[in-house]
Enzyme design. Structure first.
Site, PDB file in Angstrom:
ATOM      1  N   GLY A  36       0.836  -1.207   0.000  1.00  0.00           N
ATOM      2  CA  GLY A  36       0.000   0.000   0.000  1.00  0.00           C
ATOM      3  C   GLY A  36       0.865   1.249   0.000  1.00  0.00           C
ATOM      4  N   HIS A  37       1.877   1.269   0.867  1.00  0.00           N
ATOM      5  CA  HIS A  37       2.806   2.412   0.896  1.00  0.00           C
ATOM      6  C   HIS A  37       3.540   2.544  -0.443  1.00  0.00           C
ATOM      7  CE1 HIS A  37       2.894   1.444   5.400  1.00  0.00           C
ATOM      8  NE2 HIS A  37       2.482   2.691   5.370  1.00  0.00           N
ATOM      9  N   GLN A  61      -0.242  10.508  17.968  1.00  0.00           N
ATOM     10  CA  GLN A  61      -1.508  10.029  17.402  1.00  0.00           C
ATOM     11  C   GLN A  61      -1.935   8.677  17.960  1.00  0.00           C
ATOM     12  OE1 GLN A  61       0.151  10.013  13.282  1.00  0.00           O
ATOM     13  NE2 GLN A  61      -1.019   8.136  13.018  1.00  0.00           N
TER      14      GLN A  61
END
Ligand code: AMP
Length: 288
Positions: A36-37, A61
């Site tokens: 995906g990256h 986060q």
């Protein structure tokens, strides 16, 4: 490929690139890289003269310290993958290096992430999107004017970063389709934490989304019925559902829809064993 150890060196490199009239594609990541990256990196390379990637597991986060501690970290492997993909520069840093003006991390004032953070993942992970907006602001300031590439898989994150980029006046945000394993499971760094059995079970998240899209294509527009179809697919041993929601992806209205929908983004989060996964799919025309 250049490896830079801190944001300041990265900032200077980006200034040099712009001075040489090179366009810059930026892919922010937390490492634990996967296909995906790499799809974001390939797109950035195709659309720009230079591509740079940040690798930083951003503590701001994470609302769950165990999630932060177990997050996959393998900088050398990530660097090799990016070098092979043709990336020009990667950089990392510590929280101190990203916020040198602040002595104590506890004193970092998180940015208001705006309305995109309302509900769904924002409600499930209090403070998460404020942490995302805070680091993205700093990353964008570091890299400067560029195109920045984000995955649709983190749909709400794309709403937050688009608002942020609009407020700052840069960068251009490019949202890329979700890349999936053969089973349909969306690639995630957290997939590396799943056992083989869990990985098979985890495919039910995407199966639920695909079932809803099939129903949509067959004419179903009632949110309760679409939700029921997803819930059915998510009834799998070892999978603990956190939420299944349908939202208008453009209005992102806080009220869950009651009447027939004209646009729909389906979003799901579940724990498979100890690993928390999310996935999403646009059910109407623009789906990936
Ligand atoms: P992360 O390292 O998880 O913060 O992700 C970095 C970027 O990669 C974010 O913009 C994500 O949305 C994107 N991303 C993560 N998983 C996928 C995927 N399966 N397909 C496409 N993009 C992804």
């Amino acid at each position: 490929m250049l490896r830079l150890p801190d944001p300041e060196s990265a900032r200077l490199w980006c200034i040099e690139q712009r001075a040489a009239s090179h366009t810059l594609g930026f892919v922010p990541t937390m490492g634990g890289l996967h296909p995906g990256h790499l799809a974001l990196v390939r797109r950035a390379l195709a659309e720009n003269d230079r591509c740079c990637v940040s690798i930083f597991v951003n503590p701001l986060q994470f609302n769950d310290p165990k999630d932060l501690a177990s997050y996959p970290r393998d900088f050398e492997k990530d660097a090799r993958m990016l070098e092979e993909a043709g990336c020009d520069m990667i950089f990392t840093g510590t929280l101190d290096q990203f916020f040198p003006e602040i002595e104590n991390h506890e004193q970092i004032v998180k940015r208001d992430p705006g309305p995109g953070a309302d509900g769904v993942e924002g409600a499930a992970r209090p403070g998460h999107f404020a942490g995302v907006a805070t680091i993205c602001e700093r990353l964008f300031q570091t890299v400067g004017a560029s195109r920045a590439y984000f995955g649709e898989k983190d749909f709400q994150q794309t709403l937050v970063v688009r608002d942020l980029a609009r407020a700052l006046g840069y960068p251009d945000i490019v949202v890329c389709p979700t890349v999936r394993e053969a089973s349909g499971l969306a690639w995630s760094s957290r997939n590396y934490l799943l056992s083989e059995t869990e990985r098979v079970r985890a495919a039910c998240l995407s199966q639920a989304l695909f079932a809803a899209r099939e129903a949509w294509r067959a004419g179903e527009r009632n949110p309760a019925n679409l939700r029921a179809i997803m819930l059915q697919a998510l009834r799998v041993e070892g999978v603990e559902l956190e939420y299944v929601e349908l939202r208008d992806p453009e209005a992102w209205s806080p009220q869950p829809p009651s009447g027939p929908m004209s646009r729909a983004q389906a979003l799901v989060a579940a724990r498979v064993g100890k690993v928390r996964l999310i996935d999403t799919l646009r059910l109407d025309g623009n789906e990936s």
